[in-house]
Every structure is written in structure tokens, then in C-alpha cells.
Design an enzyme around this catalytic site. Structure first.
Site, PDB file in Angstrom:
ATOM      1  N   HIS A  68      -3.223 -23.453 -47.645  1.00 19.64           N
ATOM      2  CA  HIS A  68      -1.796 -23.767 -47.543  1.00 19.64           C
ATOM      3  C   HIS A  68      -1.034 -22.452 -47.641  1.00 19.64           C
ATOM      4  CE1 HIS A  68      -2.345 -28.152 -47.995  1.00 19.64           C
ATOM      5  NE2 HIS A  68      -3.394 -27.801 -48.713  1.00 19.64           N
ATOM      6  N   LEU A  69      -0.292 -22.125 -46.585  1.00 16.29           N
ATOM      7  CA  LEU A  69       0.438 -20.852 -46.587  1.00 16.29           C
ATOM      8  C   LEU A  69       1.919 -21.014 -46.940  1.00 16.29           C
ATOM      9  CD1 LEU A  69      -1.198 -18.940 -43.596  1.00 16.29           C
ATOM     10  CD2 LEU A  69      -1.728 -18.816 -46.027  1.00 16.29           C
ATOM     11  N   ARG A  70       2.406 -22.228 -47.003  1.00 21.19           N
ATOM     12  CA  ARG A  70       3.746 -22.552 -47.534  1.00 21.19           C
ATOM     13  C   ARG A  70       4.926 -22.064 -46.702  1.00 21.19           C
ATOM     14  NH1 ARG A  70       1.487 -26.416 -50.311  1.00 21.19           N
ATOM     15  NH2 ARG A  70       0.502 -25.844 -52.253  1.00 21.19           N
ATOM     16  N   HIS A 121      -7.544 -36.182 -45.064  1.00 19.11           N
ATOM     17  CA  HIS A 121      -7.348 -36.125 -46.521  1.00 19.11           C
ATOM     18  C   HIS A 121      -7.547 -37.547 -47.015  1.00 19.11           C
ATOM     19  CE1 HIS A 121      -4.899 -34.888 -50.244  1.00 19.11           C
ATOM     20  NE2 HIS A 121      -5.078 -36.179 -50.374  1.00 19.11           N
ATOM     21  N   ASP A 153      -9.088 -24.770 -50.147  1.00 22.32           N
ATOM     22  CA  ASP A 153      -7.895 -25.583 -50.417  1.00 22.32           C
ATOM     23  C   ASP A 153      -6.877 -24.770 -51.233  1.00 22.32           C
ATOM     24  OD1 ASP A 153      -6.056 -27.602 -50.336  1.00 22.32           O
ATOM     25  OD2 ASP A 153      -7.207 -29.011 -51.575  1.00 22.32           O
TER      26      ASP A 153
END
Lengths: 307, 429
Positions: B67-69, B184, B310
Site C-alpha cells: 500500500h503506497l497511500r 481479499h 502487505d
């Protein structure tokens, strides 16, 4: 003997010696509340902050009276009037209060573990006045004090705890305390109110109240939160009361001198039928009186008092 | 520009290579791998020579789940800080999940991510686009257009696709374009309000539990949908023994399924939560010791194909709060390799299999060009010192966030050199 700890976060952390010390100290404080002048100078100059993030009348009042009878300066903060509504974090609130040099902060919070976060953040002592569905240590201490006063002992008693065990901090704290003190604990409630792993806490698990209260020395009824109905924890209050409301027939299954307890506030006719709540077996109001003594004892012991 | 790595153990699971020798990089490509003959070929002057004796040279690591946000949550991580963390962790390629703000559900967002990644240049970034618009679980995104823009897979990660019909269509549509769907797996009706694994610890801590069945129900559903439609599915962050069993059975039946797990699921159990440390709050939650054992067995027997971090950065404002209010997620990029190498020392996996699960397999699952040292392929290379003891220090992380429960842990083994396109993007001092 002194209590060698900064905080009271739960009964799980306490040793038998510590529980005995607190109960003995509580008994010695009981008399102060019966005097004409109900005040001693013991905690003069000490500051106690009651930080309540969750509505509470009896626990907050009990702590406030306990502090005042010991001459501590007692301040109440409730979430609705504090900076919580402005979005301040618990840690920021804690640090702000810490700057005013309180000696003890009593916290009630809807999130399990919130008192632990507070205790890690500040130097003042922290007393957990109920956190989420985790623990309510002062309730368990006043319950044990009541049992000890009435029965002369805790070891060997059979205590039945009935109701929503899954969501009850009162049940958890009492189970820890009673097991440590040598009592037998039986719990009862529908499976939806019972953790699947319940037996791992060293208790007998029943789904019928009749089985749990059989030969019990103490029956402790838990409060039902009516809003849980929306989560399908129980179908209706009517059906819950039909199977789990403590009545005369149940009490006849218990020992003749069985005590009936309830942490309050009571839903009359849902958890306990009115004749039992008001009857001779009920020690519900005695629990309230003992609550003040237990909280006085904890404030005293945490601020360095010796028994 | 040439680069010569000399004296290392060269390990490439993509072609079964395991030898001591030299690796020559030329113009951003692997030029040659030569076994050490003891000869003293003198390299030309234009060659930069790096002695990697005692180190292991492997295909650049590929993290298929990060997750790079950015866009939207730059205070937690940006594409640039995430890429720096990736390079420091030995990763030359990462796939980033679409749960940004806005969600990566349209071409401009995919293009934005790729542009930012190119500006940084430290790591290949492969966007994963959303399965449904805003990941709301209602209508499919434009898989084809997003794919042409550069998305490599589709997932509503963080928000399970609850609608079984939508999931069926997503799998089928993606299969027709030969694109992977990453699921997911959590039944949101069973996880609602949950804080940690449901069991004895959640009972005592008074934290609402997340049952393992919440994951397994969705794993079972997706395996059934994949089997029925003939489409492929990739199961993200497997955390329970039951999921491993279901995937193993499905593979034996010929269902087109691949699966990943994350280092915390084979390293930590719910027992770590006794102090309400919010850095251990993660979705799916840390499970029981029996689950950890099953995950390890699933890695060993090939049921679980890949290890993904993750990587889920969160700022102190998201984590330094009551447990129930804290965000879920654990940083992974800079600890993933060190934690995973323990599997080799514990005898769970040979080193070659570990490298496959951290490079060759994820590249294959996402149809990426990396994961190999074959001459002619892009020179994405990671050099590992498998013996190096080092202490995790969150203050020295390249990531913008600090939410690692492994702070202070001593790990053995780390990336000491990361090369992307033949250029050194990280070198341990």
C-alpha cells in the site's frame, strides 16, 4: 503492607496477596461512611481526576464520594463536556491532565485497553473504572468484599454468573478474582452471549440458568444492554426474560442462604424479578455501599498508604 | 555502462541456477552469468566491479502486495517514500493496492501512480486497480482500459467483494483479458466490529473477535467460483489453517488458484496482543499458533506460492489511539526479507524456494517481466547477506511511517545491494 504497583488496570494482574490487602483495607474504611462526619484528612492535598468517557452514575459518584471522604480534591471530567468533542486524542488529554499534576486518574472508557494506553502515557496512577468489554476491577473487588462480609470467606463458594458474559467486563473481572480466591464459578447465558472459548477461563459453562444456580452460594445477574438486540444476540427482551430472569423457582435451586447480586442498574423484570431484587437474598444495595469503601481503599493504597 | 558482480553465489529459481560466479550487467540488462573458473579475466576499464563474495545474488525481489497511500494519504506514505523503503528492503518491483483516495478505479489514477513512480525511479511500481468503482462492490471498473494504462491486476483489497455475482463476473471478465484478480477474503458481516482473532485472547482482552471462518468462507466461495467458471483467482494474505487446507484441496482438483501470505502470519500469533499494541492490529488478524504452523506447511508444500509484505503504512495519529480506533496494518517492505529468511534457517524452505516465492512466483502470477537472471532480461538484481545480524530500528526506516511491531527485533539476513535496470538503487553502508 503496601501496594507495590502504579495502576489498577484489571484483576487479571493482581496477586491473591494484593486482593486480600485491598479487601482488608476496604473493610477498615467501611466505618468512615457511617460516621456523622464522614470525612478523614488522609488524602488531603492529593488530586483525583475522574475521567469518564462513558456515561456512568453510580461508579462515578462512588469514586467521587470515596475521594471526598478521604479529603482528596476530586475533579470530574465527562466526555460530553471535555475537549474530546473537539477531537483531542486520549494521549493528548492525558498529557494535558498530567501537566496539572494529578495523583490518580480514574478512567471509564468504551474501548477495551484504553486505561492501559493512559497508564503507559502518564506518571500518575490509573484506576480502571470499566473499559469496554474487558475489565471492571473495582466492581469485582466490591463484589468479593460483599461475599466475604456475608459468607466469611470466598474460597469454596459456588458463584453463578448469569447473562451476557461475552460483553461483560463485570463477569471477566469477577471470574479472574473469584478463581484466584478459590471460588467455583459457573456461568450461564445463551450461546450468543458466551465466548466459544469460555471454559478456558476455568469456569463451568451452562446455557440454562437452572444448571448454573444449582447449589449456588451466590448468584450474580448481569445487566442486559437492550441495544444488543439489534445484533441478534437475543431475539427479544421478552424471550430473554422468559429463560434468564431470576425468579423464586431458580432461587429455590440454590443454597438456602444464597446471595443475589447485581452490578446495577437493574432492568427489573428482565434480569431479576422485582420480588427477588427487593427480597431478603438481595445484597444489591450493600454492594453499592461497599463500592465506596473499595474505592477509598484503592485511592489510599495507590497514593502510598499502608494497611 | 557495465557492472560486474564478482564472487557471489548466483541463485535463480527461474532456471534452476545455483552457482558461484560472476554476473555481468550491460546497458540495464543481464549480459552474462559465468561460473567461477579461477581464471583472471581482467574486466575492461568501463566496468564497475563489485565484490559480492559470500553474498547471494538473486533476481530482484517482487512484492505483489503493498500500500503506497498516494494519492490521498501522503501523510502515511508517498509513492517516493514507499519506493525508497522497497529498495532498502531488496525489492525491485512492487504492486500497489488501489485503496487510495481517490480509489484507483480509473485510468488517470493508474497513470498518476506510474508517473510518480517513474519520477522517483528507485523501484518498478505496478498498480493494482480496483475490481469495482470506488471499491464499493457494485459495478465493475474498466479492466481493459485500466490494463492498457498499466494496471497489472484487479482487487478491492481491504474491502472484500461481498456480492458473489459481482465476484463471478470479475473473475470471468478478467480471465477473458488474461488478467489476475486478487481477492481479499473476509466475510464483512462476520468481521464487522472485529479487532483481533476470535479466541481465548480476544475473550480475555475484551476485544471483539474476527473468526477464522470469516476468511475461510470467502476463500471457499472464491475457489468455488474459480472452479466453476474456469477463471483464475489469487488469494491475498492467507492467515488461517482452514484457508490453507481449502486452497490445497482446490489445487489438487485443478482449480486455477494461487495464494500469498505475509511474514507476520508465519511469525506472530494473537498471543502478542496482550498489551494492546496497536502496531499488531492488522487485517486479517494475527491468528493462533496452529495457524502459523499451517501457513508454514502451506509454504513448504507449495500451497502458498508467494510471500508478500502487505506493507500498510499508518501514521502515529492512526495508531497512537485506543485499540478499537486504531487503523489496521503493519509495515512490511523493510522487514519482509529478514523475517522470511528465518523460514530457511528453520528448515521450512530451501533458499531457492524462498527466492522463488519472493521474486519468480509473484512475477509470474502478475505476468511481470522480472523474477529471473536469464541473460537478456532486465537487470533487476538483489544481493543478500544471509548471515548479517541486524536490529530493526523504525527510526531508520525509509518509509514515512513507523508502525512496525518488529522494532528492536534482531533479524539475520538482509538485502545489501539492490539493482534496478542495471543501476544501484540501494547499497547498505
Amino acid at each position: 503492607m503496601k501496594l507495590e504497583r502504579k495502576d489498577i488496570l484489571g484483576i487479571r494482574d493482581l496477586s491473591v496477596d494484593e486482593i486480600n490487602l485491598i479487601l482488608d483495607t476496604s473493610e477498615s474504611f467501611l466505618e468512615i461512611s457511617t460516621r456523622e462526619i464522614k470525612k478523614v484528612p488522609t488524602l488531603r492535598g492529593k488530586t483525583v481526576i475522574n475521567l469518564f468517557y462513558e456515561a456512568s452514575t453510580r461508579t462515578r459518584t462512588s469514586f467521587e464520594i470515596a475521594g471526598k471522604r478521604l479529603s482528596a480534591d476530586t475533579i470530574n471530567i465527562s466526555a460530553s463536556t471535555s475537549s474530546v468533542v473537539k477531537g483531542e486524542t486520549l494521549i493528548d488529554t492525558a498529557l494535558t491532565l498530567e501537566s496539572m499534576h494529578p495523583d490518580v486518574i480514574v478512567i471509564r472508557h468504551s474501548a477495551s485497553g484504553a486505561p492501559h494506553l493512559l497508564a503507559k502515557t502518564i506518571r500518575a496512577s490509573v484506576i480502571n473504572a470499566g473499559d469496554g468489554t474487558h475489565e471492571h476491577p473495582t466492581q469485582a473487588l466490591l463484589d468479593m468484599m460483599t461475599m466475604k462480609a456475608r459468607k466469611g470467606r470466598i474460597a469454596g463458594l459456588k458463584v453463578a454468573i448469569v447473562g451476557d458474559i461475552l460483553h461483560s467486563r463485570v463477569a471477566r473481572s469477577n471470574i479472574y478474582g473469584l478463581r484466584k480466591m478459590g471460588a467455583r464459578v459457573a456461568v450461564a447465558g445463551p450461546a450468543t452471549m458466551m465466548p466459544l472459548t469460555m471454559a478456558e477461563m476455568g469456569v463451568e459453562v451452562h446455557h440454562r440458568i437452572e444448571e448454573a444456580v444449582l447449589d449456588a452460594d451466590v448468584i450474580m445477574m448481569l445487566r442486559i444492554q437492550t441495544e444488543r438486540q439489534h445484533q441478534n444476540i437475543f431475539p427479544t427482551l421478552r424471550e430473554y426474560a422468559r429463560y434468564f430472569c431470576l425468579n423464586r423457582r431458580h432461587l429455590d435451586l440454590a443454597r438456602e442462604d444464597c446471595l443475589v447480586m447485581h452490578p446495577g442498574p437493574i432492568n427489573r423484570g428482565v434480569e431479576i424479578s422485582p420480588d427477588i431484587a427487593d427480597g431478603p437474598a438481595s445484597v444489591i444495595l450493600e454492594q453499592v455501599a461497599n463500592g465506596v469503601a473499595v474505592r477509598m481503599a484503592l485511592l489510599y493504597l495507590l497514593t502510598g498508604g499502608k494497611a | 555502462m557495465k557492472l560486474l558482480l564478482t564472487g557471489g553465489r548466483i541463485l535463480d529459481p527461474s532456471c534452476g541456477l545455483d552457482t558461484h560466479g560472476d554476473l555481468l550487467v550491460e546497458d540495464g540488462r543481464i549480459a552474462a552469468v559465468e561460473e567461477r573458473t579461477g581464471g583472471k579475466k581482467s574486466p575492461g576499464k568501463a566496468v564497475q566491479v563489485l565484490d559480492v563474495t559470500g553474498r547471494i545474488v538473486v533476481p530482484g525481489l517482487v512484492d505483489m502486495h503493498t500500500h503506497l497511500r498516494e494519492p490521498g494519504f501522503e501523510y502515511k506514505e508517498t509513492i517516493a517514500t514507499g519506493c525508497r523503503a522497497a529498495a532498502a528492503g531488496g525489492f525491485t518491483a512492487i504492486a500497489c493496492m488501489p485503496n487510495t483516495n481517490p480509489v484507483n478505479d480509473h485510468r488517470p489514477i493508474t497513470e498518476f501512480i506510474l508517473r510518480k513512480a517513474a519520477e522517483c525511479g528507485l523501484c518498478r511500481v505496478y498498480p493494482v486497480a480496483a475490481v469495482s468503482l470506488e471499491s464499493a462492490g457494485k459495478s465493475l471498473t474498466e479492466f481493459g482500459d485500466l490494463s492498457e494504462a498499466g494496471a497489472v491486476a484487479f482487487s478491492d483489497d481491504g474491502k472484500p467483494v461481498m456480492d458473489s455475482a459481482l465476484m463471478r463476473r470479475a473473475l470471468e471478465y478478467a480471465a477473458s483479458l488474461d488478467l489476475p484478480v486478487i481477492s481479499h477474503c473476509e466475510d464483512a458481516t462476520l468481521t464487522a466490529g472485529g479487532q483481533m482473532n476470535e479466541g481465548a485472547v480476544s475473550m480475555e482482552l475484551g476485544l471483539q473477535g474476527i473468526p477464522s471462518t470469516a476468511e475461510e468462507i470467502m476463500v471457499a466461495r472464491d475457489l468455488l467460483l474459480a472452479g466453476f467458471s474456469g477463471a483464475a483467482v489469487h488469494i491475498a494474505h492467507v492467515s488461517t489453517a482452514g484457508s490453507v487446507r481449502l486452497i490445497r484441496e482446490a489445487k489438487a482438483r485443478g482449480v486455477r488458484v494461487t495464494a500469498e501470505t505475509a511474514p507476520h502470519y508465519f511469525t506472530l500469533t494473537e498471543e502478542a496482543l496482550w498489551e494492546y499494541d496497536t502496531n499488531l492490529k492488522v487485517n486479517p488478524p494475527l491468528r493462533r499458533a496452529a495457524d502459523v504452523a499451517a501457513i508454514r506447511e502451506g509454504l513448504r508444500d507449495g500451497t502458498i506460492d508467494a510471500i508478500a509484505s502487505d506493507h500498510a503504512p499508518h501514521a502515529s495519529t492512526d495508531k497512537d489511539v485506543e485499540f478499537a480506533y486504531a487503523a489496521s496494518g503493519i509495515l512490511g517492505l523493510e522487514t519482509s526479507l529478514g523475517l522470511s529468511l528465518k523460514l530457511v534457517r528453520d528448515g521450512v524452505l530451501p533458499l531457492e524456494a524462498l527466492v522463488a516465492k519472493m521474486s519468480t512466483h509473484p512475477a509470474a502470477i502478475l505476468n511481470l517481466p522480472g523474477g529471473t537472471l536469464r541473460p537478456g532480461s532486465q537487470a533487476d538484481i538483489t544481493v543478500i547477506d544471509a548471515e548479517r545480524n541486524w536490529t530493526v530500528d523504525i527510526r531508520r526506516f525509509q518509509s514515512r511511517s513507523r508502525n512496525s511491531p518488529f522494532d528492536g527485533w534482531t533479524l539475520t539476513g538482509k538485502a545489501v545491494l539492490t539493482i534496478k535496470d542495471g543501476v544501484i538503487v540501494f547499497q547498505d553502508s
